[in-house]
Design an enzyme around this catalytic site. Structure first.
Site, short mmCIF file in Angstrom:
data_model
loop_
_atom_site.label_atom_id
_atom_site.label_comp_id
_atom_site.label_asym_id
_atom_site.label_seq_id
_atom_site.Cartn_x
_atom_site.Cartn_y
_atom_site.Cartn_z
N GLY A 45 0.84 -1.19 0.00
CA GLY A 45 0.00 0.00 0.00
C GLY A 45 0.88 1.24 0.00
O GLY A 45 2.01 1.22 0.51
N GLN A 50 3.16 9.94 1.17
CA GLN A 50 4.44 9.22 1.23
C GLN A 50 5.34 9.52 0.03
O GLN A 50 6.53 9.19 0.05
CB GLN A 50 4.19 7.71 1.30
CG GLN A 50 3.52 7.29 2.60
CD GLN A 50 3.34 5.79 2.65
OE1 GLN A 50 2.37 5.27 2.12
NE2 GLN A 50 4.28 5.09 3.26
N CYS A 98 5.59 0.00 7.50
CA CYS A 98 5.28 1.14 6.65
C CYS A 98 6.53 1.51 5.87
O CYS A 98 7.62 1.57 6.43
CB CYS A 98 4.85 2.32 7.53
SG CYS A 98 4.43 3.79 6.59
N LEU A 99 6.38 1.76 4.58
CA LEU A 99 7.53 2.11 3.74
C LEU A 99 8.19 3.41 4.20
O LEU A 99 9.37 3.64 3.93
CB LEU A 99 7.12 2.22 2.27
CG LEU A 99 6.64 0.91 1.62
CD1 LEU A 99 6.20 1.16 0.18
CD2 LEU A 99 7.71 -0.17 1.68
N HIS A 140 -4.75 1.68 7.31
CA HIS A 140 -3.36 2.16 7.42
C HIS A 140 -3.11 3.28 6.40
O HIS A 140 -2.57 4.34 6.73
CB HIS A 140 -2.39 0.99 7.22
CG HIS A 140 -0.95 1.37 7.22
ND1 HIS A 140 -0.06 0.94 8.19
CD2 HIS A 140 -0.21 2.15 6.37
CE1 HIS A 140 1.14 1.45 7.94
NE2 HIS A 140 1.07 2.17 6.83
N GLU A 141 -3.53 3.04 5.14
CA GLU A 141 -3.30 4.04 4.09
C GLU A 141 -4.18 5.27 4.30
O GLU A 141 -3.76 6.41 4.05
CB GLU A 141 -3.53 3.44 2.71
CG GLU A 141 -2.66 2.23 2.37
CD GLU A 141 -1.18 2.43 2.65
OE1 GLU A 141 -0.70 3.58 2.53
OE2 GLU A 141 -0.50 1.45 3.02
N HIS A 144 -2.69 7.65 6.59
CA HIS A 144 -1.66 8.50 5.97
C HIS A 144 -2.27 9.79 5.42
O HIS A 144 -1.68 10.86 5.57
CB HIS A 144 -0.97 7.77 4.81
CG HIS A 144 0.17 6.90 5.23
ND1 HIS A 144 1.28 7.38 5.87
CD2 HIS A 144 0.37 5.57 5.09
CE1 HIS A 144 2.13 6.38 6.10
NE2 HIS A 144 1.60 5.26 5.64
NI NI Z 1 2.43 3.36 5.71
#
Ligand code: NI
Length: 184
Positions: A45, A50, A98-99, A140-141, A144
């Site tokens: 995701g 991000q 998370c990236l 989660h996304e 963000h």
């Molecule tokens: Ni994330």
């Protein structure tokens, strides 16, 4: 095109994103770039903040789960201007990463079921319900684009334990395999 992923400590990750309109410049190209960036980093995701854009856009592709769960593995979506309509009272805990926070994996408690309104990549409005892992990744996304990170939701004890790791990421002391960016 692979874009740099903004890291923990970057202010764009703490801002709520703006809604976009159907004439947003090169929306299709942006969505393609987000998928490419996510695949390159082995993520499932990615949300627009991000990659440094404070807008309400997220992409998800659960293809890595294809072998263990074909139905889950077939889930791929683009959500534009999503709005969470309902979340279940029932919650569950599962590990997340998370990236934007490389090397940190922690359990997070979230509602198991959600109802969400969004526009798809063709700007068609949809209202759908999701549960289980799909609901977790979407939340989660979605967080963000609200300026929230999963580390905000871990238990106070765990948060204390990962504090130095988070500080190190913010200071550029970490390693990961994909292109990143830190913004002050
Ligand atoms: Ni994330």
């Amino acid at each position: 095109m692979i874009l740099p992923i903004y890291l923990y400590g970057s202010s764009v990750l703490r801002k709520a994103g703006e809604e976009i309109s159907a004439d947003y410049p090169d929306l299709k190209g942006l969505v393609d770039n987000m998928f490419e960036t996510m695949y390159n980093a082995n993520g499932v995701g990615l949300a627009a903040p991000q990659i440094g854009l404070s807008i309400r856009l997220l992409v998800i592709d659960l293809a890595p789960f294809k072998e263990e769960d074909p139905e889950l593995g077939a889930f791929k979506t683009v959500m534009i201007n999503p709005e969470m309509l309902e979340t279940s009272e029932k919650t569950a805990s599962d590990e997340e990463g998370c990236l934007s926070i490389p090397g940190v994996h922690e359990n997070v408690i979230r509602p198991v079921k959600i109802k969400i309104r969004y526009r798809d990549e063709n700007f068609v409005e949809r209202i759908e319900e999701f549960e289980g892992y799909k609901a977790r990744v979407i939340q989660h996304e979605y967080d963000h684009i609200e300026g929230k990170l999963f580390t905000d939701k871990v238990s106070p004890i765990r948060r204390q334990l990962i504090k130095s790791k988070l500080d190190n990421i913010a200071r550029g002391k970490f390693s990961c395999s994909y292109k990143t960016k830190s913004q002050r």
